[in-house]
Scaffold this active site. Structure first.
Site, PDB file in Angstrom:
ATOM      1  N   THR A 141       0.820  -1.222   0.000  1.00 30.59           N
ATOM      2  CA  THR A 141       0.000   0.000   0.000  1.00 30.59           C
ATOM      3  C   THR A 141       0.852   1.270   0.000  1.00 30.59           C
ATOM      4  OG1 THR A 141      -1.628  -1.242   1.275  1.00 30.59           O
ATOM      5  CG2 THR A 141      -1.912   1.146   1.201  1.00 30.59           C
ATOM      6  N   THR A 173       2.230  -3.104   8.460  1.00 30.33           N
ATOM      7  CA  THR A 173       2.234  -3.892   9.701  1.00 30.33           C
ATOM      8  C   THR A 173       3.649  -4.425   9.958  1.00 30.33           C
ATOM      9  OG1 THR A 173      -0.033  -4.544   9.225  1.00 30.33           O
ATOM     10  CG2 THR A 173       1.150  -5.884  10.845  1.00 30.33           C
ATOM     11  N   TYR A 251       1.051 -11.128 -10.280  1.00 33.90           N
ATOM     12  CA  TYR A 251       0.553 -12.513 -10.383  1.00 33.90           C
ATOM     13  C   TYR A 251       0.981 -13.327  -9.153  1.00 33.90           C
ATOM     14  CZ  TYR A 251       0.114 -10.504 -14.946  1.00 33.90           C
ATOM     15  OH  TYR A 251      -0.198  -9.633 -15.963  1.00 33.90           O
ATOM     16  N   PRO A 258      -5.218 -16.512  -1.428  1.00 33.73           N
ATOM     17  CA  PRO A 258      -6.048 -17.440  -0.645  1.00 33.73           C
ATOM     18  C   PRO A 258      -5.447 -17.714   0.736  1.00 33.73           C
ATOM     19  CG  PRO A 258      -5.902 -18.197  -2.903  1.00 33.73           C
ATOM     20  CD  PRO A 258      -4.963 -17.014  -2.783  1.00 33.73           C
ATOM     21  N   GLU A 260      -3.451 -15.763   2.540  1.00 34.69           N
ATOM     22  CA  GLU A 260      -3.580 -14.568   3.378  1.00 34.69           C
ATOM     23  C   GLU A 260      -5.032 -14.386   3.839  1.00 34.69           C
ATOM     24  OE1 GLU A 260      -1.966 -11.168   1.394  1.00 34.69           O
ATOM     25  OE2 GLU A 260      -3.051  -9.737   2.662  1.00 34.69           O
ATOM     26  N   LEU A 355     -24.845  -5.929  24.304  1.00 38.89           N
ATOM     27  CA  LEU A 355     -25.302  -6.720  25.455  1.00 38.89           C
ATOM     28  C   LEU A 355     -24.502  -6.415  26.723  1.00 38.89           C
ATOM     29  CD1 LEU A 355     -26.027 -10.165  23.719  1.00 38.89           C
ATOM     30  CD2 LEU A 355     -27.701  -8.475  24.527  1.00 38.89           C
ATOM     31  N   HIS A 356     -23.345  -5.802  26.554  1.00 36.17           N
ATOM     32  CA  HIS A 356     -22.553  -5.391  27.719  1.00 36.17           C
ATOM     33  C   HIS A 356     -22.986  -4.013  28.243  1.00 36.17           C
ATOM     34  CE1 HIS A 356     -19.635  -8.618  26.907  1.00 36.17           C
ATOM     35  NE2 HIS A 356     -18.984  -8.280  28.010  1.00 36.17           N
ATOM     36  N   GLY A 382      -7.236  -6.647   1.300  1.00 33.24           N
ATOM     37  CA  GLY A 382      -8.226  -6.438   0.234  1.00 33.24           C
ATOM     38  C   GLY A 382      -9.539  -6.100   0.915  1.00 33.24           C
TER      39      GLY A 382
END
Ligand code: FAD
Length: 395
Positions: A141, A173, A251, A258, A260, A355-356, A382
């Site tokens: 990125t 990251t 490519y 898949p 990742e 709910l908390h 993505g």
């Protein structure tokens, strides 16, 4: 005696605790225990400090490596010895402990090297990554190119035995810790579309012209170092190119997606399961109007919905994991997993926050942190809109 119509049904009570994923076995169960104990002893006590300093301690990487937690799915000769099932166990245990650690990205980098590196590159980098001596980051990125990687501006110009890199990356990251960056570059800026894109490994933190910006202030995932990276005439050996030739980068990335995306899905489902478990406990303890919250039908219905969705997610994920291990997972199913499982994670956690009550919005309650940590799952790897584009294009 019970009133007619209130008799408890006699089917087997299935909880997420008793449900066993089909890819789990005794050996993985032992591995899970080791991972869980390691996280409890070595990560959890330091976690608040990591969040404050916006990165884990460097020792955390080496300790994780020494315990066999990093790159556990790679072949043994490169420091692993298991399959993706081992990696799934590690991701699940981190999610169950509420720990954000950049090991998924670290593994993604290793899988690129394993898939496209030559033997010399694999032997040089993978064992050191498995030991946590080198931390990996993947840098695609840029400020003006996220979903649309064709807009990438970072270049690597060939000069003799070296490439000279100019440009910048953002939201990376492990950016602060990384000593091995899998960098997406344009080796041929004149080539149309994605054809001029390559992956280049940048090794070392002290290269002239290389600079890491500050850790970016995020809404959640405070314990992970997410940084900008700057390259100003940085020279790397030409032998650091991944793959036999330039122009294959796009490519190569497509091929690895898949892996990742299922990794992200594993974190999503484990985190949703944790949310349901801690919320179930909470609503049994918290009183309102003289009774525990679970005695309100709305509470039970909402949790029933969350538990059902999480279980559907688990079954779909387990199928993806099995297909991935068998080398059969296709790009479209992986995109479905990334989009649906992370959307499910966010829906479930948001409901659990509700709910908390007010406590759900407090960072001292795990569900509050989970809510902030989970939001980005729909954005990175993505975006979920891009996943739908991909699925749509297959129709
Ligand atoms: C915490 C964090 C960690 C990250 N880690 C990394 C990392 O390690 N390495 C790395 O390279 N990147 C990383 N990223 C970047 C991340 O992958 C990108 O943010 C993501 O791909 C989206 O790109 P973008 O931010 O430029 O958004 P944009 O591409 O500008 O998208 C903005 C919005 O437009 C939508 N959109 C864009 N194109 C289309 C389209 N064709 N159809 C429909 N909708 C569209 C998107 O879905 C989104 O909703 C990280 C991001 C974050 C927040």
């Amino acid at each position: 005696m019970r009133e007619p119509g209130t008799r408890k049904p006699s089917f087997t009570k299935m909880t997420t605790l008793t449900f066993q994923s089909p890819w789990m076995n005794d050996e993985l169960g032992i591995f899970r225990k080791t991972v869980r104990q390691f996280i409890q002893e070595k990560f959890t006590p330091h976690y608040d400090r990591w969040c404050q300093q916006h990165r884990p301690d460097p020792e955390a990487w080496k300790e994780a490596g020494a315990t066999g937690i990093l790159l556990s799915g790679l072949p043994e000769q490169y420091g692993g010895g298991g399959t993706f099932a081992n990696e799934a166990v590690v991701i699940e245990e981190l999610a169950q402990a509420g720990i954000q650690f950049g090991s998924i990205v670290h593994s993604i980098v290793a899988h690129y090297i394993h898939a496209y590196g030559n033997e010399e590159q694999k032997r040089k980098w993978l064992p050191r990554m498995a030991l946590g001596e080198m931390v990996g980051a993947i840098a695609m990125t840029e400020p003006s190119a996220g979903s649309d990687l064709q807009g990438m501006k970072t270049t690597a110009r060939r000069e003799g035995d070296h490439y000279v890199i100019n440009g910048s990356k953002t939201f990376i990251t492990n950016g602060w810790h990384a000593s091995l960056i899998c960098l997406a570059v344009k080796t041929d800026p004149m080539a149309s579309g994605v054809k001029g894109m390559s992956l280049l490994m940048v090794e070392g933190k002290d290269l002239p012209g290389y600079r890491v910006g500050r850790s970016l202030e995020k809404v959640g995932m405070h314990s992970v170092d997410t940084c900008e990276l700057f390259f100003d005439g940085v020279r790397v050996p030409a032998s650091n190119l991944l793959g036999p030739a330039e122009g294959r980068g796009f490519y190569q990335m497509m091929d690895q997606l898949p892996y990742e995306r299922v990794s992200i899905g594993v974190a999503a489902v484990a985190s949703a399961e944790r949310a349901v478990a801690i919320t179930t406990k909470y609503v049994k303890e918290r009183m309102a109007f003289g009774k525990p919250l679970i005695d309100f039908q709305n509470t039970r219905f909402k949790l029933a919905e969350c538990k059902t969705e999480t279980h559907i997610a688990r079954v779909f994920l387990d199928d993806c994991i099995q297909q991935l291990i068998a080398g059969k997972l296709n790009l479209v199913t992986a995109a479905m997993a990334k989009y649906w499982l992370t959307d499910c994670q966010c829906r479930v956690i948001d409901e659990c926050v509700q709910l908390h009550g007010g406590n759900g919005y407090m960072t001292e309650f795990p569900i509050g942190r989970m809510w902030a940590d989970s939001r980005v799952q729909r954005i990175y790897g993505g975006t979920n809109e891009i996943m739908k584009e991909l699925i749509g294009s297959s129709l």
